[in-house]
Design an enzyme around this catalytic site. Structure first.
Site, mmCIF file in Angstrom:
data_model
loop_
_atom_site.group_PDB
_atom_site.id
_atom_site.type_symbol
_atom_site.label_atom_id
_atom_site.label_comp_id
_atom_site.label_asym_id
_atom_site.label_seq_id
_atom_site.Cartn_x
_atom_site.Cartn_y
_atom_site.Cartn_z
ATOM 1 N N GLY A 520 -32.575 64.856 -27.836
ATOM 2 C CA GLY A 520 -32.184 63.476 -28.046
ATOM 3 C C GLY A 520 -33.217 62.534 -27.459
ATOM 4 O O GLY A 520 -33.961 62.889 -26.560
ATOM 5 N N ARG A 521 -33.257 61.339 -28.002
ATOM 6 C CA ARG A 521 -34.235 60.354 -27.534
ATOM 7 C C ARG A 521 -33.657 58.964 -27.716
ATOM 8 O O ARG A 521 -32.961 58.675 -28.700
ATOM 9 C CB ARG A 521 -35.530 60.508 -28.332
ATOM 10 C CG ARG A 521 -36.624 59.511 -27.962
ATOM 11 C CD ARG A 521 -37.828 59.695 -28.866
ATOM 12 N NE ARG A 521 -38.519 60.944 -28.575
ATOM 13 C CZ ARG A 521 -39.578 61.038 -27.795
ATOM 14 N NH1 ARG A 521 -40.069 59.958 -27.217
ATOM 15 N NH2 ARG A 521 -40.158 62.207 -27.606
ATOM 16 N N GLY A 522 -33.898 58.107 -26.739
ATOM 17 C CA GLY A 522 -33.445 56.734 -26.809
ATOM 18 C C GLY A 522 -34.370 55.833 -26.022
ATOM 19 O O GLY A 522 -35.374 56.280 -25.458
ATOM 20 N N GLY A 525 -34.745 56.962 -22.288
ATOM 21 C CA GLY A 525 -35.386 58.206 -21.914
ATOM 22 C C GLY A 525 -35.174 59.288 -22.944
ATOM 23 O O GLY A 525 -34.643 59.050 -24.031
ATOM 24 N N VAL A 527 -33.761 63.313 -23.760
ATOM 25 C CA VAL A 527 -32.802 64.323 -23.307
ATOM 26 C C VAL A 527 -33.302 65.701 -23.748
ATOM 27 O O VAL A 527 -33.683 65.889 -24.902
ATOM 28 C CB VAL A 527 -31.396 64.056 -23.887
ATOM 29 C CG1 VAL A 527 -30.399 65.086 -23.358
ATOM 30 C CG2 VAL A 527 -30.940 62.649 -23.538
ATOM 31 N N LYS A 541 -31.370 64.494 -18.879
ATOM 32 C CA LYS A 541 -31.932 63.229 -19.342
ATOM 33 C C LYS A 541 -33.037 62.793 -18.396
ATOM 34 O O LYS A 541 -32.807 62.556 -17.207
ATOM 35 C CB LYS A 541 -30.844 62.153 -19.407
ATOM 36 C CG LYS A 541 -31.341 60.799 -19.898
ATOM 37 C CD LYS A 541 -30.192 59.807 -19.941
ATOM 38 C CE LYS A 541 -30.658 58.427 -20.426
ATOM 39 N NZ LYS A 541 -29.551 57.454 -20.434
ATOM 40 N N ASP A 635 -22.617 49.215 -24.322
ATOM 41 C CA ASP A 635 -23.539 49.745 -25.331
ATOM 42 C C ASP A 635 -22.860 50.859 -26.143
ATOM 43 O O ASP A 635 -23.404 51.954 -26.287
ATOM 44 C CB ASP A 635 -24.807 50.267 -24.666
ATOM 45 C CG ASP A 635 -25.960 50.429 -25.657
ATOM 46 O OD1 ASP A 635 -25.922 49.771 -26.722
ATOM 47 O OD2 ASP A 635 -26.885 51.203 -25.382
#
Length: 800
Positions: A520-522, A525, A527, A541, A635
């Site tokens: 995962g990416r956001g 940062g 994951v 994360k 969020d």
């Protein structure tokens, strides 16, 4: 820069420092060029009235610390080198001509220094307050011991945001222990247990918010002081007076090795100390006092506090209860190989993996048998709800026995191994390590061989230039290292009261195989998938330095650490090491809701989608209404909703969350806009007061996205474009409302907007209620939106 160079030159040319021995037994001032020797018992600084002394004190076998103590009833109040004792021969404290106060070991190793310099005359004095002061003769203070406390605070000595008291390891081992008292980043004075593996706040009561504990977070001065009359006051509005308040006595406030803070008084010099105040009246509420897999019990009228191992466990160390107990036998993961023993009136603070409401005892047992991680569970009746709740335990820490605790714990034990409850609960006094410290390092004896001395002197000068270069580089490296350690220390005291495990960066790097498997990416940062040493699969994360600062990191760790709900992500630990900040979560097999929605197959049928919507609503309702403090997520979006193997949703990523007081009349003040475009409520855009209804709006957008398959940020139809207030009416919300208003029947408009995969398994009644709820949630007027609790009730009602 200049002081590091000076130290290097002094190390290189020791013959340039002219020191001479002091022989007076009543030394009151140490001047430049003088030193105190560990070998001379008369080398002691005295305060003017003789109340305090400063010199070398034995703390073990051939182990000495330079310390300050009460003269007539020798009690240490400050030590310079508590974690690095020096040798009993040839060690000394020198006041160099550079103005630096330097403690050296027998082999001339620098153990401690004041890191000061002065071109004028300086002197070292001991005041009657117990403050050891290095000052210029004009009165300018260069350094003082009051600014660097150990475990004791003397009258009129200030505890500030830059200082803390750290307990000794035990009554006989004066090295740094596991307990500290300090001002937290929310300006509240707290007690922290910082053990080898976990850390947790235990005072004031971590189960209550600051205002319930009588504390205020609104004074940033962070100052606490005890006066000579016995009055203690702190900037967080915590204060007390001692039982002997009003009399001018010798007093000291000390954090003891058992984790309790006490004020000690003595009527006159040389008399016995007695306790005139203590912070904690129930000793078993102090975390870590008996170690893991053990129980603490307290008999106020009898033998006091006792520690005992749980059934099936034995002590790790016969002289140190803080190390806890270890299993006598190997445990099998096979459910049929385990059984449960009920321990009445027992509780373990923290380490709850999840929470299951309205559970039967049989269901709770079966749940705990499904995983090797579950060591026990608590089965407790909720008087408010009228049913039993199940709390699985992953670690058996902070255990205590109390007759006032009506519930109990069911301990998991292997079958075929008989255990005697009487034998297991053999009680012993709760003591920390009583080991004395032995200095194994030897010291260099003097030799009379002049030729050998001459050769050594010649070799020393030949290599002088190379050594100078090496030492200067070393000085620069040590300066950077001290800065790094200071930053790391400042980051290690987080307001965490849930027993989260601290991991090292090396551990997590190994667990992720060098951060190679990204899941995962956001913006906050990346994951990664990881596997810990105990074979648990986790999501790690790794926070990006630019996107999340200290405020957001503390928010995510603190907020998630104290949450306990089946629809909220569970965090197992964290890493705060230098610039590295990582969070360790439970692993969600089916990834994020966003990934599932983007899948071409759109595998989420209506029943699954409905349960996801209901689960997310339950999680947000818990945040808004069931937490002791009011938590806004700020969020809510599909990327922050994770799905486990059964597609049970868990709300994640609290990096932007806001924790507020329930009675705060000014909850509308936020330092900046929070959230993601497309999911943000109108209040953010038009600078309106912020309430929990911002999460309600975002939730409504998420439900519409699940049902329609249309991303509110990407559009999808030509009539879904627009921006600002007008754009909202023509975006996803406006498009759904338009289809509803033009449809000839309820069923027809649902079929027009639903994703094809959902339409194939349509349950019209539930679908209609879910969409009506979603449209209510996205009303422009926040007062027209329901609360998340009302959303849960409406969706649950549709299931009846």
């Amino acid at each position: 820069m200049e002081e590091f160079t000076t130290v290097c030159l002094l190390l290189l040319i020791p013959s340039s420092v002219s020191c001479f021995q002091l022989s007076s037994s009543t030394i009151q001032t140490l001047n430049k060029g003088e030193y105190l020797s560990v070998e001379n018992p008369q080398d002691v600084l005295l305060s003017p009235s003789g109340v305090f002394s400063a010199g070398f004190q034995s703390v073990g076998v051939n182990a000495y610390c330079f310390a300050v103590w009460f003269t007539r009833n020798p009690t240490l109040v400050w030590t310079a080198n508590r974690d690095q004792p020096v040798n009993g021969k040839r060690s000394k404290l020198s006041l160099l001509k550079s103005g630096n106060l330097l403690l050296t070991d027998a082999d001339e190793l620098d153990v401690w220094a004041s890191d000061t310099s002065s071109a004028t005359s300086v002197e070292l004095l001991l005041y009657d307050s117990g403050n050891l002061v290095l000052r210029e003769t004009k009165g300018v203070v260069l350094w003082q011991s009051f600014d660097f406390p150990a475990d004791t605070l003397l009258p009129h000595q200030q505890l500030t945001r830059f200082t803390k008291l750290v307990s000794s390891r035990s009554e006989t081992n004066h090295s740094s222990g596991f307990y500290s008292v300090f001002f937290d980043n929310d300006n509240v004075l707290r007690l922290l247990y910082d053990g080898p593996e976990i850390s947790s706040i235990y005072w004031p009561d971590p189960g209550r918010v600051s205002w319930q504990n009588g504390r205020s977070t609104y004074n940033g001065s962070r100052i606490a002081v005890l006066d000579s009359l016995g009055n203690f006051s702190s900037s967080d509005q915590f204060s007390f007076i001692t039982s002997d308040y009003g009399a001018v006595l010798q007093r000291m406030l000390k954090i003891d090795s058992d984790g309790n803070v006490r004020v000690y008084s003595q009527e006159s010099e040389g008399h016995e100390w007695y306790v005139s105040w203590q912070a904690i009246l129930t000793p078993c509420s102090i975390h870590g006092i008996c170690g893991a897999n053990s129980l603490c019990s307290y008999d106020p009228g009898g033998s006091g506090r006792k520690c005992s191992c749980l059934p099936g466990f034995r002590r790790r160390n016969s002289s140190d209860w803080s190390l806890g107990c270890e299993p006598k036998h190997n445990f099998s993961c096979n459910p049929s190989a385990s059984y449960f023993v009920r321990l009445p009136h027992v509780d373990f603070y923290g380490s709850d993996r999840q929470f299951t409401s309205n559970s039967t005892l049989e269901d709770c047992m079966n749940l705990n048998l499904q995983s090797c991680d579950y060591k026990a569970f608590q089965y407790k009746f909720s008087e408010d709800r009228g049913y039993f709740n199940c709390f699985p335990k992953t670690f058996l820490i902070n255990g205590y026995v109390s007759p006032d605790f009506q519930a109990g714990v069911y301990l998991r034990l292997p079958r075929g191994k008989p255990f005697s409850m009487q034998e297991s609960l053999q009680e012993s006094s709760a003591e920390c390590s009583n080991k004395t410290i032995t200095i194994e390092r030897g010291y260099v004896k003097a030799h009379e061989n002049r030729n050998l001395k001459l050769m050594a002197w010649f070799a020393y000068n030949i290599g002088g230039f190379e050594i100078l270069c090496i030492l200067c580089v070393w000085c620069f490296l040590m300066r950077d290292r001290r800065r790094s350690q200071a930053n790391e220390c400042a980051q290690s005291y987080l307001p965490i009261g849930s027993g989260l495990k601290k991991y090292s960066y090396t551990e997590l790097k190994k667990a992720t195989k060098g951060f190679c498997q990204e899941i995962g990416r956001g913006s906050g940062g990346i994951v990664y998938r990881g596997e810990l040493s105990d074979n648990r699969v986790v999501a790690i994360k790794k926070l990006s330095e630019a996107s999340q600062g200290e405020e957001e990191f503390y928010a995510e760790v603190s907020n998630i650490g104290m949450l306990n709900h089946m629809n909220l992500i569970k965090m197992w630990g964290y890493c705060s090491e230098g610039k590295h900040r990582l969070l360790v979560y439970e692993f969600m097999e089916n990834g994020s809701l966003a990934k599932n929605l983007e899948s071409k197959s759109h595998a989420l049928d209506f029943r699954t989608s409905f349960h996801i919507a209901l689960g997310v609503a339950r999680g947000l309702a818990y945040l808004h209404e069931e937490c002791l403090e009011w938590i806004l997520h700020c969020d809510v979006k599909p990327q922050n909703i994770l799905l486990d193997s059964d597609y049970q949703p868990k709300v994640a990523d609290f990096g932007l969350s806001k924790l507020l007081k329930r009675d705060d009349s000014d909850n509308s003040k936020f330092s900046r806009i929070r959230g993601t475009r497309g999911y943000m409520a109108p209040e953010w855009v038009f600078n309106m007061p912020i309430t929990s209804k911002v999460d309600v709006y975002s939730y409504g957008i998420v439900v519409l996205e699940i049902m329609t398959g249309k991303n509110p940020m990407k559009g999808g139809d030509q009539d879904m474009n627009g921006s600002g207030r007008e754009g909202r009416q023509h975006g996803l919300v406006g498009w759904v409302r338009e289809k509803k208003s033009k449809a000839s029947s309820k069923a027809s408009w649902l079929q027009q907007i639903m994703h094809p995969m959902i339409c194939g398994h349509l349950e019209t009644k539930k679908m209609e209620i879910l969409m009506e709820v979603a449209l209510q949630c996205v009303e422009e007027d926040r007062d027209a939106r329901p609360t998340m609790r009302q959303v849960v009730e409406m969706l649950q009602g549709s299931c009846n």
